[in-house]
Write a protein that holds these residues in place. Sequence first.
Motif, PDB file in Angstrom:
ATOM      1  N   PHE A  10       0.814  -1.362  -0.134  1.00  0.00           N
ATOM      2  CA  PHE A  10       0.455  -0.009   0.059  1.00  0.00           C
ATOM      3  C   PHE A  10       0.776   1.108  -0.378  1.00  0.00           C
ATOM      4  O   PHE A  10       0.542   1.981  -0.982  1.00  0.00           O
ATOM      5  N   GLY A  11       2.021   1.138   0.226  1.00  0.00           N
ATOM      6  CA  GLY A  11       2.923   2.704   0.818  1.00  0.00           C
ATOM      7  C   GLY A  11       3.055   2.699  -0.389  1.00  0.00           C
ATOM      8  O   GLY A  11       3.691   3.954  -0.338  1.00  0.00           O
ATOM      9  N   VAL A  12       3.484   1.652  -1.308  1.00  0.00           N
ATOM     10  CA  VAL A  12       4.838   1.586  -2.324  1.00  0.00           C
ATOM     11  C   VAL A  12       3.581   2.142  -3.470  1.00  0.00           C
ATOM     12  O   VAL A  12       3.643   3.499  -4.276  1.00  0.00           O
ATOM     13  N   LEU A  13       2.647   1.902  -3.421  1.00  0.00           N
ATOM     14  CA  LEU A  13       1.495   1.886  -4.433  1.00  0.00           C
ATOM     15  C   LEU A  13       0.705   3.868  -4.286  1.00  0.00           C
ATOM     16  O   LEU A  13       0.722   4.257  -4.951  1.00  0.00           O
ATOM     17  N   PHE A  14       0.823   3.824  -2.584  1.00  0.00           N
ATOM     18  CA  PHE A  14       0.368   5.274  -2.899  1.00  0.00           C
ATOM     19  C   PHE A  14       1.066   6.825  -2.884  1.00  0.00           C
ATOM     20  O   PHE A  14       0.949   7.398  -2.803  1.00  0.00           O
ATOM     21  N   ALA A  15       2.404   6.000  -3.003  1.00  0.00           N
ATOM     22  CA  ALA A  15       3.662   7.180  -2.839  1.00  0.00           C
ATOM     23  C   ALA A  15       3.440   7.100  -4.791  1.00  0.00           C
ATOM     24  O   ALA A  15       3.912   8.335  -4.706  1.00  0.00           O
ATOM     25  N   GLY A  16       2.896   6.512  -5.207  1.00  0.00           N
ATOM     26  CA  GLY A  16       3.255   7.460  -6.380  1.00  0.00           C
ATOM     27  C   GLY A  16       1.569   7.952  -6.967  1.00  0.00           C
ATOM     28  O   GLY A  16       1.818   8.225  -8.054  1.00  0.00           O
ATOM     29  N   THR A  17       1.006   8.188  -5.898  1.00  0.00           N
ATOM     30  CA  THR A  17      -0.318   8.698  -6.269  1.00  0.00           C
ATOM     31  C   THR A  17       0.077  10.616  -6.635  1.00  0.00           C
ATOM     32  O   THR A  17      -0.502  11.421  -7.424  1.00  0.00           O
ATOM     33  N   ALA A  18       1.255  10.377  -5.821  1.00  0.00           N
ATOM     34  CA  ALA A  18       1.711  12.022  -5.684  1.00  0.00           C
ATOM     35  C   ALA A  18       1.843  12.754  -6.924  1.00  0.00           C
ATOM     36  O   ALA A  18       1.238  13.749  -7.967  1.00  0.00           O
ATOM     37  N   PRO A  19       3.374  11.845  -7.527  1.00  0.00           N
ATOM     38  CA  PRO A  19       3.573  12.579  -8.665  1.00  0.00           C
ATOM     39  C   PRO A  19       2.476  12.310  -9.910  1.00  0.00           C
ATOM     40  O   PRO A  19       2.203  12.886 -10.927  1.00  0.00           O
ATOM     41  N   ALA A  20       2.012  11.065  -9.716  1.00  0.00           N
ATOM     42  CA  ALA A  20       1.161  10.932 -10.907  1.00  0.00           C
ATOM     43  C   ALA A  20      -0.112  11.631 -11.434  1.00  0.00           C
ATOM     44  O   ALA A  20      -0.143  12.754 -12.025  1.00  0.00           O
ATOM     45  N   THR A  21      -1.235  12.281  -9.773  1.00  0.00           N
ATOM     46  CA  THR A  21      -1.723  13.374 -10.189  1.00  0.00           C
ATOM     47  C   THR A  21      -0.879  14.960 -10.667  1.00  0.00           C
ATOM     48  O   THR A  21      -1.620  15.550 -10.893  1.00  0.00           O
ATOM     49  N   VAL A  22       0.041  15.067 -10.215  1.00  0.00           N
ATOM     50  CA  VAL A  22       1.041  16.103 -10.132  1.00  0.00           C
ATOM     51  C   VAL A  22       1.137  16.002 -11.871  1.00  0.00           C
ATOM     52  O   VAL A  22       0.532  17.030 -12.792  1.00  0.00           O
ATOM     53  N   ARG A  23       1.329  15.096 -12.427  1.00  0.00           N
ATOM     54  CA  ARG A  23       1.230  14.630 -13.933  1.00  0.00           C
ATOM     55  C   ARG A  23      -0.232  15.547 -14.715  1.00  0.00           C
ATOM     56  O   ARG A  23      -0.274  16.035 -15.899  1.00  0.00           O
ATOM     57  N   LEU A  24      -0.571  14.960 -14.387  1.00  0.00           N
ATOM     58  CA  LEU A  24      -1.771  15.080 -14.376  1.00  0.00           C
ATOM     59  C   LEU A  24      -2.740  16.481 -14.615  1.00  0.00           C
ATOM     60  O   LEU A  24      -3.433  16.617 -15.421  1.00  0.00           O
TER      61      LEU A  24
END
Length: 93
Positions: A10-24
Amino acid sequence: WALLGLRVLFGVLFAGTAPATVRLQRAHAPPGMVARAIGFGNALYLLGNAASPVIAGVIGPWFGLRAYWVVQAAIILIALFLWVLATRGAEKS
């Protein structure tokens, strides 16, 4: 061990949400408004983190915590619907 493994996943997958959100946000923000879009996105993200336990604390004792998940799912579906409407309008123009 399984719980620890799931928590790490969960921590690894959740850590990817911030960069993905900024990219969008960068991809969909008008030129010259990228910083404002990222600022609003971060503010709303943090507002959600702050409001979520408060909403759960209000709804939970009255209707049970299952009702909280239903309310949360409804909010997410409304946000998805609004996003689809907003992106549809942007594609037409």
